[in-house]
Design an enzyme around this catalytic site. Structure first.
Site, short mmCIF file in Angstrom:
data_model
loop_
_atom_site.label_atom_id
_atom_site.label_comp_id
_atom_site.label_asym_id
_atom_site.label_seq_id
_atom_site.Cartn_x
_atom_site.Cartn_y
_atom_site.Cartn_z
N HIS A 1 -3.05 -11.01 6.14
CA HIS A 1 -3.46 -9.69 6.61
C HIS A 1 -4.88 -9.72 7.18
O HIS A 1 -5.85 -9.96 6.48
CB HIS A 1 -3.38 -8.70 5.44
CG HIS A 1 -3.70 -7.28 5.83
ND1 HIS A 1 -2.75 -6.28 5.89
CD2 HIS A 1 -4.87 -6.69 6.16
CE1 HIS A 1 -3.32 -5.13 6.24
NE2 HIS A 1 -4.63 -5.35 6.39
N ALA B 1 0.84 -1.20 0.00
CA ALA B 1 0.00 0.00 0.00
C ALA B 1 0.87 1.25 0.00
O ALA B 1 1.92 1.28 0.65
CB ALA B 1 -0.91 -0.01 1.21
N HIS C 1 -2.25 -0.53 7.87
CA HIS C 1 -1.29 -0.69 8.97
C HIS C 1 -1.07 0.63 9.70
O HIS C 1 -0.64 0.65 10.84
CB HIS C 1 0.03 -1.26 8.45
CG HIS C 1 -0.06 -2.73 8.17
ND1 HIS C 1 -0.02 -3.67 9.17
CD2 HIS C 1 -0.22 -3.41 7.01
CE1 HIS C 1 -0.14 -4.88 8.64
NE2 HIS C 1 -0.28 -4.76 7.32
N SER D 1 -2.42 2.77 3.70
CA SER D 1 -2.27 1.46 4.31
C SER D 1 -3.05 1.34 5.61
O SER D 1 -3.01 2.22 6.47
CB SER D 1 -0.79 1.20 4.61
OG SER D 1 -0.68 0.04 5.41
N GLU E 1 -3.98 -11.56 0.27
CA GLU E 1 -2.94 -11.58 1.30
C GLU E 1 -3.49 -12.41 2.43
O GLU E 1 -4.25 -11.92 3.26
CB GLU E 1 -2.65 -10.16 1.80
CG GLU E 1 -1.85 -9.32 0.83
CD GLU E 1 -1.40 -8.00 1.45
OE1 GLU E 1 -1.55 -7.81 2.67
OE2 GLU E 1 -0.91 -7.16 0.69
ZN LIG Z 1 -0.72 -6.36 6.07
#
Ligand SMILES: [Zn+2]
Length: 367
Positions: A338, A277, A284, A282, A335
């Site tokens: 994630h 990202a 995160h 993102s 992913e």
């Molecule tokens: Zn991730």
């Protein structure tokens, strides 16, 4: 003799008067009685008079009192031939309401259409509909998450399915990635960050805490709520023989930037767009996302832990954020590792209905 003659003359006259009187009484009896009955049926005298004149007496007397009828009859735009339709309207107190209703009926919209049109559309859009018949407008506005401001985009994007068209355009799928993103200003557990929704510069997350060393290196951070949820999940997993580990979680903007730069150098832009990202884009950076690994298998997707988290994560508020079936929507190749914390209720709904977060957000949270 004289008196008798007078009497003879006066009797026919009197009879005539009486007859005229009878005619007047008889002919006035029905209107008076009807108006009286309408008044007793709660209508105003004014309305009752007009109703009688219009010949709608039986029509109204056979129905329950409707206070709107008073309003309709009081309006200069009232049209007798539309009375049947007026009675089914969900009246809305607005300027030109009845005038617009007349026009919409004339254009071919049904009363049901008009009710939904008035419940969903702005005056400006309604004005447009009074001038043109849009055959499928109702199909659009019946969808809960229809947004008037996106209407032209729906038309442009239309993919044969109204529901999906509205959903996907609301998500932003008619736009290029990273082009003209919405700005996300405030943190919340339900925050949506993706290629169409960017965190504002200097975005701040609430207090973050490190995840217990039992399940991370001790320097992996999430918001307090998400960290607690993760630890509960990892603890319960462990009891059942699954070992999950928080590999990476909170990253600030600069960290994400460095990551982006690093992968760009290593693998090039195409790889980055697919897997990494952009900073500001993102999850995160919200302290709500965690990349999980298994302590038994270096390829998470092949691990038993993956399957366990996939099917149990929602009980702790975590969703699998980028499922392989939703790549078209998330724009991120699957992913497996994630996961995103959204809270138990939302996570449960998403899990049970096989949605991705973009879909859930557009359906229920994007107001
Ligand atoms: Zn991730």
């Amino acid at each position: 003799m004289k008196n008798k003659k007078e009497l003879r003359l006066r009797w026919p006259f009197r009879i005539l008067i009486v007859l005229i009187g009878v005619v007047i009484v008889v002919s006035a009896y029905y209107p008076i009685r009807s108006i009286y009955k309408l008044c007793m049926h709660n209508y105003s005298f004014d309305t009752s008079l007009k109703v009688y004149k219009d010949g709608n007496y039986s029509y109204l007397m056979n129905r329950e009192y409707n206070k709107l009828t008073d309003l309709y009859y009081g309006s200069k735009d009232y049209k007798k031939e539309n009375m049947d339709y007026y009675m089914k309207l969900n009246f809305i107190e607005k300027d030109n309401y009845l005038a617009n209703v007349n026009k919409l009926l004339e254009k071919g919209y049904s009363v049901d259409d008009i009710n939904i049109i008035y419940s969903k559309l702005s005056d400006k859009f309604i004005d447009r509909l009074t001038k043109e018949y849009i055959f499928d407008i109702i199909k659009y506005i019946e969808i809960d998450y229809f947004k008037e401001e996106n209407y032209e985009r729906y038309l442009k994007y239309f993919n044969g399915n109204y529901q999906k068209t509205v959903l996907y355009v609301n998500i932003g799928l008619d736009k290029e990635w990273y082009q003209d993103p919405n700005t996300v200003n405030e943190f919340s557990t339900t925050i949506l960050v993706n290629k169409f929704n960017k965190l504002k510069d200097g975005f701040e997350v609430p207090e973050i805490v490190s995840i217990s060393k039992d399940f991370s290196d001790g320097e992996t951070y999430l918001t307090k709520e998400a960290a607690d949820a993760f630890e509960n999940m990892a603890r319960d997993a462990k009891k059942e023989g699954y070992d999950i580990w928080a590999n990476s979680a909170y990253r600030d903007y600069d960290r994400q930037q460095r990551l982006w730069d690093y992968y760009l150098k290593q693998y090039g832009k195409a790889y980055n767009e697919k897997y990494v990202a952009r900073p500001g884009f993102s999850e995160h950076e919200t302290g709500l996302a965690v990349d999980i690994k298994s302590l038994h298998n270096s390829i998470f997707k092949n691990s038993k832990e993956y399957k366990w988290v996939l099917n149990n994560g929602y009980k702790y508020g975590f969703i699998h954020r980028y499922p392989s079936t939703k790549v078209d929507i998330t724009g991120i190749s699957t992913e497996s590792w994630h996961f995103r914390y959204v809270g138990v209720d939302i996570a449960t709904y998403i899990y049970k209905n096989n949605l991705c977060y973009e879909e859930y957000y557009a359906m229920f949270l994007d107001k």
